[in-house]
Design an enzyme around this catalytic site. Sequence first.
Site, PDB file in Angstrom:
ATOM      1  N   GLU A 176       0.831  -1.221   0.000  1.00 23.00           N
ATOM      2  CA  GLU A 176       0.000   0.000   0.000  1.00 23.00           C
ATOM      3  C   GLU A 176       0.860   1.263   0.000  1.00 23.00           C
ATOM      4  OE1 GLU A 176      -2.823  -0.349   3.243  1.00 23.00           O
ATOM      5  OE2 GLU A 176      -4.223  -1.406   1.954  1.00 23.00           O
ATOM      6  N   GLU A 379      -5.773  -8.291  -0.830  1.00 19.91           N
ATOM      7  CA  GLU A 379      -6.432  -8.013   0.457  1.00 19.91           C
ATOM      8  C   GLU A 379      -7.867  -7.628   0.191  1.00 19.91           C
ATOM      9  OE1 GLU A 379      -4.733  -5.256   3.287  1.00 19.91           O
ATOM     10  OE2 GLU A 379      -2.694  -5.850   2.737  1.00 19.91           O
TER      11      GLU A 379
HETATM   12  C1  BG6 Z   1      -4.419  -2.583   4.895  1.00 23.97           C
HETATM   13  C2  BG6 Z   1      -3.100  -3.116   5.356  1.00 23.97           C
HETATM   14  O1  BG6 Z   1      -4.350  -1.200   5.048  1.00 23.97           O
HETATM   15  O2  BG6 Z   1      -5.573  -2.873   5.602  1.00 23.97           O
HETATM   16  C3  BG6 Z   1      -3.180  -4.183   6.437  1.00 23.97           C
HETATM   17  O3  BG6 Z   1      -2.319  -3.571   4.291  1.00 23.97           O
HETATM   18  C4  BG6 Z   1      -4.324  -3.849   7.388  1.00 23.97           C
HETATM   19  O4  BG6 Z   1      -1.927  -4.250   7.064  1.00 23.97           O
HETATM   20  C5  BG6 Z   1      -5.612  -3.869   6.606  1.00 23.97           C
HETATM   21  O5  BG6 Z   1      -4.388  -4.714   8.484  1.00 23.97           O
HETATM   22  C6  BG6 Z   1      -6.843  -3.635   7.444  1.00 23.97           C
HETATM   23  O6  BG6 Z   1      -6.689  -2.487   8.210  1.00 23.97           O
HETATM   24  P1  BG6 Z   1      -6.913  -2.524   9.774  1.00 23.97           P
HETATM   25  O7  BG6 Z   1      -6.553  -1.170  10.237  1.00 23.97           O
HETATM   26  O8  BG6 Z   1      -8.344  -2.846   9.957  1.00 23.97           O
HETATM   27  O9  BG6 Z   1      -6.039  -3.595  10.299  1.00 23.97           O
END
Ligand code: BG6
Length: 480
Positions: A176, A379
């Site tokens: 990211e 993701e």
């Molecule tokens: C993304 C990241 O921003 O979102 C992860 O690559 C992160 O590392 C994921 O865990 C979800 O965000 P959060 O803040 O809910 O953990």
Amino acid sequence: MNDFPKNFLWGGAVAAHQIEGGWNVDGKGLSIGDVMTNGGNGIARQITKGVEDQYYYPNHEAIDFYHRYREDILLLKELGLKVFRTSIHWSRIFPLGDEQEPNEQGLQFYDDLFDALLENGIEPVITLSHFEMPYHLAETYGGFKDKRVIEFFAHYAETVMHRYKDKVTYWMTFNEINNQADGQHDLHTWTNSGILFEDNETESEKEAIIFQASINELIASAKAVQLGKIINPDFQIGCMMAYVPIYPYSSKPEDQMAALKVMQRRFFYSDIHVRGTVPAYAKKRWLQKGINIDLSAEEEKILQQGTVDFIGFSYYMSGTTTTIETVDGQPISDFEHSKMLTNPYVASSDWGWQIDPVGLRYTLNIVYERYGLPLFIVENGFGAYDDVHEEIIQDNYRIDYLAAHIIQMKLAIVEDGVDVLGYTTWGIIDIVSFGSGEMDKRYGMIYVDKDNQGHGTLKRKKKASFHWYQKVIATNGEDI
Ligand code: BG6
């Protein structure tokens, strides 16, 4: 509807700092994630100067994957995963970041981890840096503000790509990387580039700093791509973006322009990763703002020669922007100062993230049209409070979220012709939240007994979503 491609890469994703723990064992150095305290829903994590006794640092133990990965991999195998995305903890390999010689114990850990995955029929997909710069590089060099860090990263990348050349095919450079685009958010500039702003720095100064650091990081990424291709020409090396499509709130032309401009700020990174040149809109911005970017002709060549093979990206939500509203009682004068607002047509999670499955299909189309490269959704997931007292956690809200997104991904592939390599759900096993440091913002299909204060047995337990995803994978996305 036709099937998903036969070799579609169904998987799960995590990151070293959110899962491994073992923060100071076997020669590992301090990492930028190790100095982030716990926060909460709506409470920011603090970044401390080194580790201070009075704070709780949730990443220090995380879910102790470092010592438990063998039992976790058996669960992932039962789930039917084809791929498992994780990252290498940079500070396990180079504890300070600026050494010449790597830490053999760190290298051995990933040898063992990748072997265990491969023995169980799961292919590792690896991010070189998922918010995991060694703390020393941030502290001493100011992170990617300093061009020397480009070389440190390239040396690290070369070391691990060489070591795991026969075990890993899919690599991504910086997780990211475009999160820092807005330049305001401490957690993002810290985790993307190892930068903390001084109190007296103005908004314009911050913008200049982030642009320079971003360029340096993009050069580091391009170098890693070049080195990787020499080590093994079969490597597939991608970038990793956070794509949050920004919609115009209305058909007012200024709203359209506002959305386009907000999107450009984030596309800046993939435009360079993919095309190898600085986009015209960025050059104009630098000129207008008097920002002098240090980018030599030689470095420009590196950018051109280190373009990526695919685009990995995260997708969680969409956003909406407008120029119709007022800010502090004043009408918005132009699209450069548009305001983000809540989209009335989509729901939100408990953390205020806007749930928008159609936005995933939209994003896949927009990005594929822009670049024409294969896309990898690395993701996508739903952070939610689970009722941990249930015998089997009935996380139907998570199944609903994931199913709705998988259906839209399928439409993009089958109806729109987008080339998607695979899909790895985020936080396949409960992990420490990046943004809030909580355990209770759970993404997993496997529950981990641990709470926000760090209490719990760390025992693992399958949730209802585990059985659902098992079926999705076994039918290659026919039964969603
Ligand atoms: C993304 C990241 O921003 O979102 C992860 O690559 C992160 O590392 C994921 O865990 C979800 O965000 P959060 O803040 O809910 O953990």
